[in-house]
Design a protein around this motif. Structure first.
Motif, PDB file in Angstrom:
ATOM      1  N   GLN A 198      -6.149   0.889   4.852  1.00 29.87           N
ATOM      2  CA  GLN A 198      -5.976   2.220   5.442  1.00 29.87           C
ATOM      3  C   GLN A 198      -6.942   2.422   6.609  1.00 29.87           C
ATOM      4  O   GLN A 198      -6.575   2.935   7.663  1.00 29.87           O
ATOM      5  CB  GLN A 198      -6.216   3.289   4.365  1.00 29.87           C
ATOM      6  N   ASN A 199      -8.181   1.961   6.453  1.00 29.64           N
ATOM      7  CA  ASN A 199      -9.195   2.130   7.492  1.00 29.64           C
ATOM      8  C   ASN A 199      -8.933   1.269   8.714  1.00 29.64           C
ATOM      9  O   ASN A 199      -9.424   1.561   9.803  1.00 29.64           O
ATOM     10  CB  ASN A 199     -10.590   1.813   6.936  1.00 29.64           C
TER      11      ASN A 199
ATOM     12  N   THR B 260      -1.216   4.461  -7.167  1.00 35.60           N
ATOM     13  CA  THR B 260      -2.630   4.620  -6.799  1.00 35.60           C
ATOM     14  C   THR B 260      -3.321   5.594  -7.741  1.00 35.60           C
ATOM     15  O   THR B 260      -4.440   5.340  -8.233  1.00 35.60           O
ATOM     16  CB  THR B 260      -2.738   5.119  -5.342  1.00 35.60           C
TER      17      THR B 260
ATOM     18  N   ARG C 232       0.826  -1.206   0.000  1.00 37.62           N
ATOM     19  CA  ARG C 232       0.000   0.000   0.000  1.00 37.62           C
ATOM     20  C   ARG C 232       0.862   1.258   0.000  1.00 37.62           C
ATOM     21  O   ARG C 232       0.654   2.176  -0.796  1.00 37.62           O
ATOM     22  CB  ARG C 232      -0.932  -0.003   1.224  1.00 37.62           C
TER      23      ARG C 232
ATOM     24  N   ASP D  93      -7.924   0.683   0.424  1.00 40.87           N
ATOM     25  CA  ASP D  93      -8.731   1.540   1.284  1.00 40.87           C
ATOM     26  C   ASP D  93      -9.092   0.832   2.586  1.00 40.87           C
ATOM     27  O   ASP D  93      -9.064   1.427   3.670  1.00 40.87           O
ATOM     28  CB  ASP D  93      -9.999   1.959   0.536  1.00 40.87           C
ATOM     29  N   GLN D  94      -9.416  -0.448   2.504  1.00 46.24           N
ATOM     30  CA  GLN D  94      -9.731  -1.225   3.702  1.00 46.24           C
ATOM     31  C   GLN D  94      -8.528  -1.310   4.629  1.00 46.24           C
ATOM     32  O   GLN D  94      -8.656  -1.211   5.847  1.00 46.24           O
ATOM     33  CB  GLN D  94     -10.195  -2.631   3.310  1.00 46.24           C
TER      34      GLN D  94
ATOM     35  N   TRP E 272      -6.490   4.957 -10.360  1.00 45.18           N
ATOM     36  CA  TRP E 272      -7.710   5.765 -10.384  1.00 45.18           C
ATOM     37  C   TRP E 272      -7.960   6.291 -11.802  1.00 45.18           C
ATOM     38  O   TRP E 272      -9.102   6.246 -12.305  1.00 45.18           O
ATOM     39  CB  TRP E 272      -7.583   6.946  -9.421  1.00 45.18           C
TER      40      TRP E 272
ATOM     41  N   LEU F 169      -8.052  -0.948  -5.343  1.00 41.90           N
ATOM     42  CA  LEU F 169      -8.277   0.300  -4.607  1.00 41.90           C
ATOM     43  C   LEU F 169      -9.126   0.059  -3.362  1.00 41.90           C
ATOM     44  O   LEU F 169      -8.903   0.672  -2.312  1.00 41.90           O
ATOM     45  CB  LEU F 169      -8.940   1.325  -5.524  1.00 41.90           C
ATOM     46  N   ARG F 170     -10.098  -0.850  -3.448  1.00 42.73           N
ATOM     47  CA  ARG F 170     -10.894  -1.204  -2.267  1.00 42.73           C
ATOM     48  C   ARG F 170     -10.028  -1.890  -1.217  1.00 42.73           C
ATOM     49  O   ARG F 170     -10.130  -1.630  -0.016  1.00 42.73           O
ATOM     50  CB  ARG F 170     -12.055  -2.118  -2.667  1.00 42.73           C
TER      51      ARG F 170
END
Length: 745
Positions: free
Chosen positions: A730-731, A699, A690, A727-728, A703, A723-724
């Motif tokens: 990162q969260n 990234t 990531r 993002d997961q 996009w 990308l999902r």
């Protein structure tokens, strides 16, 4: 870390001072360093700084200047052991201090015992306050002292003096023995021929060490007469180097020992410690008689005497013994005789036999072996046995239970041994056997670049198939562990490239499918990863022609095909080398592998990567637009049949080679391969990749690719999935600013 605490922090600070010395100092007119500013050091800290500089190998005429005329650094217990310090630098920097102890053993730079004694004698506080002086291995130069009217007797406060391995003469010994407070004296391996001078200090001398006095010229009766008058003596070492004395030599010494052992308790009544190791004619009966007559005995040195199995030695609980009868005796010998090559060598031989079938981790033993190697770095005899002991003590799962810091020091010493004894096949073999451990190579920190170069050089002169296999395995793992800079440096060495390619050719000509071939291919693959110079060397060494043959010869061996195609993939990434791959026969073969559904996905993945990289630059493609178009169509179709791999097939140093492939104008086959590759590695290690994606702008490219109207739906779907995934990840992090990503390998 195995040990956290004040001493560790203190040590780190001292190391930092040593490494920053130039920045912290100015220079005097003579070139020596002077601290620009310093707080007043605690006195013990000044001693520790000097010792750290000595052990780090940075103490010399220049750096020792920081102790000259420096009120902030007050020395009491000074060591300049093994350092290149001249007489003038010693006089200026150390003699003005109120020294209580000085270790100047094995000092180079021309410093003699006479320089040291005369220099210390200029300071009244040293004359009366110096308690301990160690001049092991130095030239005494007694005549210079006599001419200057100065002697050891000038240092009236001396209580401990070590003159081992010096040119000490009978006249100098006479002077030494007039010291009024002398308690401990070591004249081992010196030129002394008479011991009668010892009678001058018979009322103060508590410890006398006379190991290997081969020029001693006294009858056994006279020698024993002198020793027996040392009424306060508690420790006597009259041992001998059993390797340097044959059965016809040393009879007087042997007889002196026999008479001492068999004499009455009235001879040396205060003796609690006796070392006669190496005296080969010692009998168990005489040892028993001596031990029975002295109930307060705490130590007996009996290594290489043949008498250490005496039953009375195990019945006395407080008695420590060096010998070969059991593990305790052997380990005690390794502890006590660290500076004596002959006894370390003997003890290691016995330790090797004790550890041949060892099944429990013994860090204490490994520490002792390491100490022996470090104390005798130039001794082939020590390293022959010590390296074999290291292998016994770290083989299989034993290394996992060892302290990491101990293993790091041990591996470092193994590398020093390989470098020091390049033509000694058994030492090299032992070191290689010890290094060939997944745990050591993967998890123990050491200089892996140095190790890789040593093992590669070893390959040049050794052809033993078993050892060759191990060497290539070690190289393969080490190359994967190197930093980008180290890999680049290694890849520039054409000799290394030729060595590995020669191994591949040797195995390929024999049609062998073995681990040596696979490890060699892996090493070359890692060596060329994002390394244009290494890739160019590969081609210039005719590696491409060889790999084409290997690819065709091993068409039923997917593990070999994958490694070959992985390297071709690396070359295809290098803009200036893509033309070398533009051979119709080679690319048609690669395309056929890509299309064959029976071929493993790993092979098809790297076949596709090679075609994608080449097709991504239309100006470099020289085989016609139709071939390129067909190849890209087949690549897209093939990728859509690939299953997600469960195992980690590949790891990437960076995503830089992917950036050109992710441009919106690229053919869909090129884009899809790059997106599939990113999805593959992110799915296996999202947290690692990531940060790499964000740092290298991947990234944003994904996009843009997902949002572009002309992007194929297959590519959009995979891009969205990546990308999902990112993002997961990162969260899941508690706080981005507090999270530290692991560094890429």
């Amino acid at each position: 870390m195995e040990a956290d605490g004040p001493q560790v922090l203190c040590d780190l600070c001292l190391v930092q001072v040593c490494s920053s010395l130039e920045a912290l100092c100015s220079r005097r007119a003579d070139g020596s360093l002077c601290l620009s500013w310093a707080p007043v050091f605690p006195q013990e800290m000044a001693d520790q700084l000097l010792r750290k500089m000595a052990t780090k190998g940075i103490l010399n005429d220049t750096t020792v200047g920081i102790f000259q005329n420096c009120k902030e650094l007050r020395l009491r217990r000074a060591t300049i052991r093994c350092c290149p310090v001249s007489a003038e630098a010693f006089r200026l920097a150390l003699c003005p201090h109120r020294l209580q102890e000085l270790d100047a053993s094995l000092v180079s730079g021309g410093l003699t015992g006479a320089n040291i004694v005369s220099g210390l004698a200029t300071n009244p506080e040293c004359r009366s306050g110096l308690r301990r002086l160690c001049l092991t291995g130095l030239c005494v130069d007694w005549e210079s002292l006599v001419e200057d009217g100065v002697g050891f007797s000038s240092l009236q406060g001396l209580r401990t003096l070590n003159m081992a391995n010096t040119d000490l003469t009978d006249a100098a010994l006479e002077d030494i023995c007039t010291l009024p407070h002398l308690e401990s004296l070591d004249i081992s391996c010196s030129a002394v021929s008479k011991l009668t001078a010892l009678l001058r200090c018979k009322n103060t001398l508590r410890s006398f060490i006379g190991h290997k006095l081969q020029q001693l010229d006294m009858s056994p009766i006279r020698c024993l007469s002198v020793l027996s008058q040392l009424h306060t003596l508690r420790h006597l070492d009259f041992s001998e180097d059993h390797f340097s004395v044959d059965d016809s030599d040393g009879k007087d010494g042997e007889e002196t020992v026999r008479q001492l052992l068999e004499g009455t308790a009235q001879v040396l009544p205060s003796l609690v410690s006796l070392d006669i190791s190496g005296r080969k004619r010692t009998s168990e009966a005489s040892v028993r008689a001596f031990a029975e007559a002295r109930g307060g005995l705490v130590f007996l040195g009996l290594l290489a005497t043949g008498a250490s199995s005496c039953d009375i030695l195990t019945s006395q609980r407080n008695l420590k013994v060096t010998g070969d009868a059991n593990e305790n005796q052997v380990c005690e010998a390794l502890r006590r005789y660290r500076d004596r090559e002959c006894f370390i060598r003997e003890a290691l031989i016995h330790l090797y036999n004790l550890t041949t079938d060892i099944d429990k981790p013994r860090p204490d033993m490994l520490e002792l072996v390491l100490n022996g190697m470090q104390s005798h770095p130039t001794s082939l005899h020590v390293h022959l046995v010590a390296t074999a002991c290291v292998f016994n003590l770290t083989t299989q799962d034993l290394a996992v239970a060892m302290p990491v810091r101990l293993l790091t020091s041990t591996v470092t010493q193994l590398l020093i041994a390989m470098d020091s004894f390049p033509s000694q096949q058994q030492v090299q073999k032992n070191c290689l056997l010890a290094l060939c451990s997944d745990y050591i190579l993967q998890d123990v920190p050491f200089d892996k670049y140095f190790a890789a170069t040593l093992v590669i050089n070893w390959l040049q002169i050794h052809e033993d198939p078993t050892l060759q296999r191990m060497a290539v395995a070690v190289i393969s793992i080490l190359v994967a562990k190197l930093s980008t800079e180290e890999t680049a440096k290694l890849g520039k060495d054409v000799f290394i490239m030729k060595q590995l390619l020669a191994l591949v050719q040797q195995k390929a000509m024999a049609g062998a499918v073995d681990s040596t071939l696979k490890f060699a291919l892996s090493a070359l693959w890692n060596l060329t990863d994002e390394m244009p110079t290494a890739a160019r060397n590969f081609i210039e060494c005719q590696g491409l022609e060889l790999y084409e043959e290997v690819l065709e010869t091993y068409y039923t061996e997917p593990s070999i095909q994958q490694k070959v195609l992985g390297l071709l993939n690396n070359i295809a990434e290098v803009e200036g080398l893509q033309g070398d791959l533009m051979e119709e026969g080679l690319l048609e073969h690669i395309l056929s592998l890509l299309q064959d559904s029976e071929v493993e996905v790993g092979v098809r993945y790297f076949a596709g990567g090679t075609l994608a990289q080449l097709a991504s630059r239309p100006e470099a493609w020289t085989l016609g637009d139709e071939f390129r178009s067909t190849a890209m169509k087949q690549l897209h179709e093939s990728i859509m049949t690939w299953n997600q791999l469960e195992r980690e097939m590949v790891s990437y140093r960076s995503f830089r080679p992917f950036r050109p492939l992710l441009q919106t104008w690229q053919p869909s086959g090129v884009q899809l391969w790059a997106v599939w590759a990113i999805h593959l590695v992110c799915g296996q290690n999202t947290s690692h990749y990531r940060s790499m994606m964000e740092k290298e702008g991947v990234t944003e490219l994904l996009w843009a690719l997902a949002a572009h109207p002309d992007t194929h739906s297959d590519i959009k779907e995979l891009s969205d999935s990546i990308l999902r995934m990112v993002d997961q990840q990162q969260n899941c992090l508690p706080s981005a600013k507090n999270h530290t990503e692991p560094q890429s390998s």
